[in-house]
Design a protein around this motif. Structure first.
Motif, PDB file in Angstrom:
ATOM      1  N   LEU A  50     -17.514 -47.028   4.007  1.00  0.00           N
ATOM      2  CA  LEU A  50     -16.701 -48.248   3.974  1.00  0.00           C
ATOM      3  C   LEU A  50     -17.401 -49.391   3.241  1.00  0.00           C
ATOM      4  O   LEU A  50     -16.739 -50.235   2.641  1.00  0.00           O
ATOM      5  N   ASN A  91     -16.584 -48.878  -0.363  1.00  0.00           N
ATOM      6  CA  ASN A  91     -15.175 -49.103  -0.671  1.00  0.00           C
ATOM      7  C   ASN A  91     -14.392 -49.177   0.630  1.00  0.00           C
ATOM      8  O   ASN A  91     -14.164 -48.169   1.279  1.00  0.00           O
ATOM      9  N   THR A  92     -13.963 -50.382   0.945  1.00  0.00           N
ATOM     10  CA  THR A  92     -13.290 -50.569   2.240  1.00  0.00           C
ATOM     11  C   THR A  92     -11.931 -49.903   2.305  1.00  0.00           C
ATOM     12  O   THR A  92     -11.393 -49.710   3.380  1.00  0.00           O
ATOM     13  N   ARG A  93     -11.371 -49.571   1.158  1.00  0.00           N
ATOM     14  CA  ARG A  93     -10.033 -48.977   1.173  1.00  0.00           C
ATOM     15  C   ARG A  93     -10.080 -47.450   1.099  1.00  0.00           C
ATOM     16  O   ARG A  93      -9.046 -46.811   0.899  1.00  0.00           O
ATOM     17  N   VAL A  94     -11.221 -46.881   1.239  1.00  0.00           N
ATOM     18  CA  VAL A  94     -11.299 -45.421   1.253  1.00  0.00           C
ATOM     19  C   VAL A  94     -10.493 -44.921   2.459  1.00  0.00           C
ATOM     20  O   VAL A  94     -10.621 -45.443   3.564  1.00  0.00           O
ATOM     21  N   PRO A  95      -9.594 -43.965   2.233  1.00  0.00           N
ATOM     22  CA  PRO A  95      -8.774 -43.462   3.345  1.00  0.00           C
ATOM     23  C   PRO A  95      -9.632 -42.840   4.445  1.00  0.00           C
ATOM     24  O   PRO A  95     -10.624 -42.171   4.145  1.00  0.00           O
ATOM     25  N   PHE A  96      -9.216 -43.065   5.674  1.00  0.00           N
ATOM     26  CA  PHE A  96      -9.934 -42.484   6.805  1.00  0.00           C
ATOM     27  C   PHE A  96      -9.917 -40.960   6.728  1.00  0.00           C
ATOM     28  O   PHE A  96     -10.838 -40.300   7.193  1.00  0.00           O
TER      29      PHE A  96
END
Lengths: 159, 159
Positions: B17, B20-25
DNA sequence: GGTGAAACTTCTAATAA
DNA sequence: TTATTAGAAGTTTCACC
């Protein structure tokens, strides 16, 4: 470096993403009364242009046991050693940012440590780098971060 | 402030995270061979604990026409004015961070400006604050940011 | 440029282990 | 604490303004 033109919509998108990068594009779309597809295209455009370089978490380092912040000014024996010393500094993970500066110091950096004991170790590491003549430390008693959103508003209103 | 315990999985989630905070869980889940639901629960726990305070975009200020960085040390007429002056400083959006410090200066701050002309205006604003005796400026010729991920590794391996 | 809808992907919370 | 699952929600593309 060219100045990139952002319009009012780009600016509002950035405003929302600056506060929370995981805000759904559908929410931004609702807020601005435009389609989610447009948000997607515009964000992509800003990423491609390099305006948006990435995103990162804001962590609470105090809660992680790292509450000590200090700035260290570095005097070099000779400015020709700047690059070499900077490289050595960047190998120390607790140095969060380093600058080559004009004025009093040759290099100026910020460190984040657990406590004074730990900070001492880091400063000694800096002192020990070949080419470093001496260092001068300023301990932060209190940090106050300014609002990124407000900076962006100022930048935007100036365009 | 208590030290929060993160295990190896939390650490690896933060690692992804941070980049890249928008990496899919779901991607994180695949990487760590655990379920996306678990990622969700753990991230929520770290948010609730305040370890994750938020997320923000990394912007290219140079591309926005703001390539000038300087540090300004501030001497006060009297330390009793610290709080007042700090408040005035925080009203200037181009000051990105301010510290109350020990050592040479009373207050120490970082500014981001368009150019030297603009920086001059900001420094004059700082000089004009009631209680400021004088200021000392260090101009950054080159900034090198350290890797957040590497800092987290050091923090983590120390736990 | 933007829209809207379809196809696809991801999130999230409840339940079960 | 973690896994599974399924409906809800979000993303992304594309034909058409």
């Amino acid at each position: 470096m060219a100045k990139f033109k952002l319009d009012e919509i780009d600016h509002q998108i950035l405003d929302m993403l600056i506060e929370n990068t995981r805000v759904p594009f559908t929410d931004i779309a609702k807020n601005l009364s435009i389609s989610a597809g447009t948000i997607h295209v515009r964000v992509k455009k800003m990423e491609d242009a390099g305006i948006i370089k990435g995103s990162s978490l804001t962590l609470d380092y105090k809660k992680l046991g790292y509450s000590f912040i200090a700035y260290v000014g570095i005097f070099l024996q000779n400015t020709s050693q700047t690059k070499f010393v900077l490289e050595r500094i960047n190998e120390i993970p607790f140095v969060t940012v380093a600058h080559i500066t004009t004025g009093k110091f040759n290099i100026f950096c910020k460190i984040r440590a657990k406590n004074t004991e730990h900070a001492k170790d880091i400063i000694f590491m800096l002192d020990d780098i070949e080419g470093v003549y001496r260092t001068e430390t300023m301990i932060s008693l209190e940090e106050s971060l300014n609002d990124k959103k407000r900076l962006m508003h100022s930048i935007f209103n100036d365009m």
